[in-house]
Design a protein around this motif. Structure first.
Motif, PDB file in Angstrom:
ATOM      1  N   GLU A 247       0.839  -1.199   0.000  1.00 50.07           N
ATOM      2  CA  GLU A 247       0.000   0.000   0.000  1.00 50.07           C
ATOM      3  C   GLU A 247       0.876   1.252   0.000  1.00 50.07           C
ATOM      4  O   GLU A 247       1.864   1.323   0.738  1.00 50.07           O
ATOM      5  N   ARG A 256      -5.581  -0.456   7.171  1.00 50.49           N
ATOM      6  CA  ARG A 256      -4.849  -0.649   5.917  1.00 50.49           C
ATOM      7  C   ARG A 256      -3.431  -1.092   6.236  1.00 50.49           C
ATOM      8  O   ARG A 256      -2.594  -0.318   6.651  1.00 50.49           O
ATOM      9  N   MET A 257      -3.186  -2.393   6.065  1.00 45.31           N
ATOM     10  CA  MET A 257      -1.880  -2.945   6.417  1.00 45.31           C
ATOM     11  C   MET A 257      -1.181  -3.444   5.153  1.00 45.31           C
ATOM     12  O   MET A 257      -1.806  -3.628   4.116  1.00 45.31           O
ATOM     13  N   GLU A 327     -15.060   0.382   3.775  1.00 47.29           N
ATOM     14  CA  GLU A 327     -15.253  -1.020   3.386  1.00 47.29           C
ATOM     15  C   GLU A 327     -14.722  -1.992   4.449  1.00 47.29           C
ATOM     16  O   GLU A 327     -13.587  -1.896   4.890  1.00 47.29           O
TER      17      GLU A 327
HETATM   18  P1  ATP Z   1      -9.689  -0.901  -0.234  1.00 46.79           P
HETATM   19  O1  ATP Z   1     -10.536  -0.271  -1.312  1.00 46.79           O
HETATM   20  O2  ATP Z   1     -10.035  -0.457   1.151  1.00 46.79           O
HETATM   21  O3  ATP Z   1      -8.226  -0.869  -0.540  1.00 46.79           O
HETATM   22  P2  ATP Z   1     -10.123  -3.331  -1.626  1.00 46.79           P
HETATM   23  O4  ATP Z   1     -11.379  -3.018  -2.336  1.00 46.79           O
HETATM   24  O5  ATP Z   1      -8.833  -3.249  -2.351  1.00 46.79           O
HETATM   25  O6  ATP Z   1     -10.038  -2.459  -0.278  1.00 46.79           O
HETATM   26  P3  ATP Z   1     -10.540  -6.131  -1.684  1.00 46.79           P
HETATM   27  O7  ATP Z   1      -9.515  -6.351  -2.720  1.00 46.79           O
HETATM   28  O8  ATP Z   1     -11.975  -6.224  -2.034  1.00 46.79           O
HETATM   29  O9  ATP Z   1     -10.243  -4.740  -0.948  1.00 46.79           O
HETATM   30  O10 ATP Z   1     -10.180  -7.088  -0.453  1.00 46.79           O
HETATM   31  C1  ATP Z   1     -11.173  -7.713   0.339  1.00 46.79           C
HETATM   32  C2  ATP Z   1     -11.074  -7.314   1.793  1.00 46.79           C
HETATM   33  O11 ATP Z   1      -9.732  -7.425   2.274  1.00 46.79           O
HETATM   34  C3  ATP Z   1     -11.458  -5.874   2.059  1.00 46.79           C
HETATM   35  O12 ATP Z   1     -12.853  -5.743   2.193  1.00 46.79           O
HETATM   36  C4  ATP Z   1     -10.733  -5.581   3.351  1.00 46.79           C
HETATM   37  O13 ATP Z   1     -11.506  -6.000   4.475  1.00 46.79           O
HETATM   38  C5  ATP Z   1      -9.500  -6.436   3.261  1.00 46.79           C
HETATM   39  N1  ATP Z   1      -8.333  -5.625   2.891  1.00 46.79           N
HETATM   40  C6  ATP Z   1      -7.976  -5.213   1.664  1.00 46.79           C
HETATM   41  N2  ATP Z   1      -6.833  -4.511   1.707  1.00 46.79           N
HETATM   42  C7  ATP Z   1      -6.455  -4.462   3.015  1.00 46.79           C
HETATM   43  C8  ATP Z   1      -5.344  -3.885   3.707  1.00 46.79           C
HETATM   44  N3  ATP Z   1      -4.382  -3.227   3.067  1.00 46.79           N
HETATM   45  N4  ATP Z   1      -5.281  -4.040   5.054  1.00 46.79           N
HETATM   46  C9  ATP Z   1      -6.230  -4.734   5.723  1.00 46.79           C
HETATM   47  N5  ATP Z   1      -7.292  -5.293   5.114  1.00 46.79           N
HETATM   48  C10 ATP Z   1      -7.412  -5.167   3.783  1.00 46.79           C
END
Ligand code: ATP
Length: 510
Positions: A247, A256-257, A327
């Motif tokens: 990220e 966001r990790m 989300e």
């Molecule tokens: P965002 O828009 O917040 O970056 P995303 O739409 O990329 O999320 P998805 O690819 O749909 O996320 O991933 C499914 C789930 O994984 C998300 O709903 C979230 O709960 C979790 N997730 C995604 N990225 C991260 C992150 N960097 N840290 C922690 N949890 C995450």
């Protein structure tokens, strides 16, 4: 509770630590402490039980983090798993260009909110927010500006137009929050996958990625699982595991990790029935959150306007975190995109023979995907409260209490001898602890006054405390204190596993 206080509580009480803290930490990487790991495991268990073990037609797998590099070519991640990156030349800080633009709109939104609050005060009970928003010219102008800018952002993102994004940042005169400077580099695509190298092969051939989602491990195993379990469509494959994303800007604690954990389920269906199943999983997943006690007002659906390249419908379940609705989980109708791509690139058929239809087809997929760490943060921020309660002398005092659902609480029951220097009491309490440990996670604690010990258990969310006192030695009963109501009842030691077990079991929410 304020977000800052939630973060410090998590550290102070052994839920979450910054990774490698003695070296000043590693940004956006966190370690779970003794209470954190219990809560996280319980969240995972709740998901696994309700998703896999309660469904005849959903099975689990545990695929490796490393996968053949072609996996990520087929899935589209090598070419398209990018965020738009921009650097500020003066502060040397990196930003996501889309987030800078969103931040601009958020500021306007905050101004609208302020106007609404002011008007609310002015008009009192007769205030109609909907009417005010739709008639006040200043608000209408501001909303129009938000819509215009978000529209442009959507178009540029969809077209991968990096020059357009840079122009938008310049037109809106967005400055670096750190330095106030508007001296930006060009916006460029930044791939979010971490990569590493296989030991025995040099160059591109040996390039490995740390998986950015667990889903692909399910797709490539689709036929293995279907054949070995003889599942018939519709059926699902579920998995819990680590995922990695580099990220660009990682803020907001464990929201966001760069290394996190996902709980994903891919549900394979007959083409043409996917919208039915999409609706089904959308409703089922919301209910899962509610069953854990998350109030409806804290949850909402957010339909995607800009669909990912593989989806024909997508919705987020958003949760109201301390920093707003964000989300928590995604439900995506992924069509046959992934299986078809893998089929093409691997040259291996990934088809299902439908006996009823008497034909082969590539199934369609409906996915549910939730971040375990985000769920953890949602639970802790919902549960952690400060409240005024009567203390042992009946005086008012404040306590910090984590009102977690007992089914996911790290410790189900604490056993406390009234005094620590009376061997009869500590021995009896140790015996109770030993017995209860067979069926639940129990903690024995003899340090400090009983009031302090209660508070310590409140702070980590322990739903029940058992106190062993002199009466225990006479009639084998103890007091059972309820974390939320603070009520205390006298119960027989022999009945404890049944009484406490019945209150803290996962079956209560399944
Ligand atoms: P965002 O828009 O917040 O970056 P995303 O739409 O990329 O999320 P998805 O690819 O749909 O996320 O991933 C499914 C789930 O994984 C998300 O709903 C979230 O709960 C979790 N997730 C995604 N990225 C991260 C992150 N960097 N840290 C922690 N949890 C995450």
């Amino acid at each position: 509770m304020e977000f800052k206080s939630i973060i410090s509580h998590c550290k102070e009480y052994g839920f979450i630590y910054q990774s490698s803290e003695i070296y000043d930490g590693l940004a956006a990487v966190y370690d779970y402490g003794p209470y954190g790991v219990e809560l996280k495991n319980n969240i995972k268990q709740y998901w696994w039980k309700s998703m896999v073990q309660m469904h005849e037609n959903i099975v689990g797998i545990d695929a490796a983090i490393f996968m053949h590099p072609k996996t990520w070519k087929a899935s589209g991640h090598v070419d398209a798993f990018n965020d738009p990156l921009v650097d500020n030349k003066d502060s040397k800080k990196r930003y996501r260009a889309d987030q800078l633009v969103e931040g601009y709109c958020e500021k306007i939104e905050n101004k609208i909110k302020k106007d609404v609050v002011k008007a609310q005060k002015r008009f009192g009970d007769s205030f109609d927010e909907g009417q005010f928003r739709s008639t006040n010219q200043r608000i209408l102008d501001r909303q129009a500006e938000i819509d215009r800018v978000m529209g442009l952002l959507g178009t540029h993102m969809k077209n991968g137009d990096m020059a357009g994004l840079k122009q938008l940042i310049e037109d809106l005169e967005i400055a670096c929050p750190e330095s106030g400077s508007r001296n930006w580099t060009d916006v460029r695509q930044f791939n979010l996958m971490f990569n590493t190298q296989l030991g025995n092969i040099a160059g591109e051939e040996g390039k490995l990625y740390l998986r950015p989602e667990t889903a692909q491990g399910i797709f490539v195993n689709f036929l293995n699982v279907q054949k070995t379990t003889r599942q018939k469509i519709p059926f699902g494959i579920a998995q819990i595991g680590k995922a990695f994303r580099n990220e660009i800007v990682a803020r907001q604690f464990i929201f966001r990790m760069r290394e996190f954990e996902q709980m994903e389920m891919q549900f394979f269906v007959k083409p043409g029935t996917e919208m039915e199943w999409y609706k089904h999983w959308k409703a089922t997943r919301l209910q899962w959150h509610k069953n854990l006690g998350v109030p409806e007002s804290k949850l909402r659906y957010h339909d995607h306007d800009n669909l990912a390249h593989y989806a024909n419908a997508a919705v987020d379940i958003e949760y109201e975190f301390p920093f707003g609705f964000r989300e928590l989980e995604g439900i995506h109708s992924r069509t046959d995109f992934d299986l078809t791509s893998h089929q093409e690139l691997s040259g291996k058929k990934l088809q299902y023979f439908d006996v009823e239809e008497n034909k082969n087809y590539v199934p369609y997929v409906v996915e549910t995907s939730i971040g375990c760490d985000r769920m953890f943060l949602a639970q802790v921020s919902l549960a952690l409260q400060e409240e005024t309660v009567p203390d042992a002398n009946g005086k008012e005092s404040t306590r910090t209490v984590m009102k977690l659902n007992p089914a996911v609480a790290p410790i189900k029951c604490a056993v406390l001898p009234l005094l620590k220097n009376k061997e009869e009491l500590t021995n009896a309490a140790a015996d109770v602890t030993k017995e209860l440990k067979k069926s639940m996670n129990v903690q024995y604690d003899e340090k400090d006054t009983i009031g302090r010990r209660y508070r310590r258990q409140d702070a980590v969310g322990t739903p029940y405390c058992v106190t062993v006192d002199f009466e225990t030695l006479e009639n084998h009963t103890v007091t059972l204190r309820d974390r939320d109501s603070l009520s205390q009842e006298r119960v027989a030691i022999a009945d404890l596993p049944k009484i406490v077990g019945g209150k803290v079991g996962m079956e209560n929410i399944l």
